[in-house]
Scaffold this motif. Sequence first.
Motif, PDB file in Angstrom:
ATOM      1  N   LYS A   1       0.800  -1.056   0.058  1.00  0.00           N
ATOM      2  CA  LYS A   1       0.021   0.036  -0.124  1.00  0.00           C
ATOM      3  C   LYS A   1       0.829   1.214   0.048  1.00  0.00           C
ATOM      4  N   CYS A   2       0.181   2.263  -0.263  1.00  0.00           N
ATOM      5  CA  CYS A   2       0.939   3.592  -0.318  1.00  0.00           C
ATOM      6  C   CYS A   2       1.238   4.028   1.180  1.00  0.00           C
ATOM      7  N   VAL A   3       2.470   4.258   1.370  1.00  0.00           N
ATOM      8  CA  VAL A   3       2.762   4.305   2.946  1.00  0.00           C
ATOM      9  C   VAL A   3       2.369   5.614   3.652  1.00  0.00           C
ATOM     10  N   TYR A   4       2.177   6.571   2.610  1.00  0.00           N
ATOM     11  CA  TYR A   4       1.641   7.960   3.357  1.00  0.00           C
ATOM     12  C   TYR A   4       0.094   7.898   3.483  1.00  0.00           C
ATOM     13  N   CYS A   5      -0.667   7.632   2.493  1.00  0.00           N
ATOM     14  CA  CYS A   5      -2.220   7.633   2.521  1.00  0.00           C
ATOM     15  C   CYS A   5      -2.694   6.120   2.698  1.00  0.00           C
ATOM     16  N   GLY A   6      -2.097   5.173   2.635  1.00  0.00           N
ATOM     17  CA  GLY A   6      -2.557   3.915   3.048  1.00  0.00           C
ATOM     18  C   GLY A   6      -3.614   3.257   1.660  1.00  0.00           C
TER      19      GLY A   6
ATOM     20  N   ALA B   1       4.775   4.666  -2.900  1.00  0.00           N
ATOM     21  CA  ALA B   1       3.781   5.432  -2.610  1.00  0.00           C
ATOM     22  C   ALA B   1       2.667   5.817  -3.986  1.00  0.00           C
ATOM     23  N   CYS B   2       1.694   6.265  -3.686  1.00  0.00           N
ATOM     24  CA  CYS B   2       0.706   6.611  -4.778  1.00  0.00           C
ATOM     25  C   CYS B   2       1.188   7.687  -5.585  1.00  0.00           C
ATOM     26  N   GLU B   3       0.500   7.941  -6.779  1.00  0.00           N
ATOM     27  CA  GLU B   3       1.279   9.161  -7.404  1.00  0.00           C
ATOM     28  C   GLU B   3       0.905  10.671  -6.671  1.00  0.00           C
ATOM     29  N   THR B   4      -0.374  10.703  -6.363  1.00  0.00           N
ATOM     30  CA  THR B   4      -0.647  11.700  -5.430  1.00  0.00           C
ATOM     31  C   THR B   4       0.256  12.285  -4.424  1.00  0.00           C
ATOM     32  N   CYS B   5       0.633  11.216  -3.502  1.00  0.00           N
ATOM     33  CA  CYS B   5       1.423  11.651  -2.395  1.00  0.00           C
ATOM     34  C   CYS B   5       2.939  11.855  -2.946  1.00  0.00           C
ATOM     35  N   ASN B   6       3.341  10.805  -4.148  1.00  0.00           N
ATOM     36  CA  ASN B   6       4.875  11.093  -4.567  1.00  0.00           C
ATOM     37  C   ASN B   6       4.672  12.571  -4.968  1.00  0.00           C
TER      38      ASN B   6
HETATM   39 ZN   LIG Z   1      -0.836   7.774  -1.092  1.00  0.00          ZN
END
Ligand SMILES: [Zn+2]
Length: 341
Positions: A107-112, A140-145
């Motif tokens: 999963k994305c480590v920032y937003c899960g 990470a997902c693109e948004t968080c990245n």
């Molecule tokens: Zn994310």
Amino acid sequence: MKARLDQRRACRRSRRQRHTRYRPARFANRRRRAGWLPPSLASRLANTLTWVERLRRWCPIGSISLELVKFDTQLMQDAEISGVAYQQGELAGYEVREYLLEKWGRKCVYCGATDMPLQVEHIVPRVRHGSDRVSNLTLACETCNEAKGKRTAEEFGYPQIQEQAKRPLRDAAAVNVTRWALFHRLSALGLPLETGTGGRTKWNRTKRDLPKTHWLDAACVGASTPERVAITAAAPLAIRATGRHSRQMCRTNAAGFPDKAPKASSVVGGFRTGDMVRAVVPGSSAKAGLYVGRIAIRATGSCNITTATGTVQGIHVRYCQPLHRGDGYTYATVAALPPQA
Ligand SMILES: [Zn+2]
């Protein structure tokens, strides 16, 4: 295995408490020989070796490919010591990605966020001289990245990510031991033995456009995987270790107290629980028909048969023909794949 050993221990403890001859508790007189494995792991190893030996008896097997590790951590850190594919970077990328997926829980480590494309992300960004080492990478997902930009994970508000990155993937020591024990025992068979990683397996499978299943993964282990894997009409046989019988004569409750009737006869009409049978029930009753499956015997002779579709009760042994004597495994055919386009 653990449940069975717990049960045995409970039985023995209970027996020591009862009014029987004195049995001293034995706890301080045990010694483990070198190479000892916990029974649950030893049983896995024994099952694998049993099947390697059986398959060798039935068909000419020329070599063995063993998936030794999920990730090749050494090759990931140092691409110089490996073959061409690693230097080209393609397989190395797979290895790293698989490792990161496992380490960071897919999963994305920032937003899960799950179920979306994840990008390999530098915890300390490249522009801040963060390295390409696996210990500096996360997912990470693109948004968080994009939101994180040129900040480090700590500056982005996630100091724990930086802490976690320093710890390598928790690698259960026991599993580590098992795979080397398996490696050594397979080597002892005298066949050529190659090893591969889980990353290589996935790479092989994806290259050949094969669906993700355990048996196709097994076909794709190692560098020797042929260019085309013929899978049309191949139906794998799912084999499950079930054990043979209990040798316990007096059945007990969970605390080891004998509260049930003594064990009944284990052979009825020549059949034992675990045998594969074919039963033809004649007539026009509700039970009439053909059943093929695993039998569970009952002292009355009226037994249960577990077929591919479910369990049928009350089939008498006189209608049964033996197909395969119980050998500690149950078998079920998994549906074949549709023909390849
Ligand atoms: Zn994310």
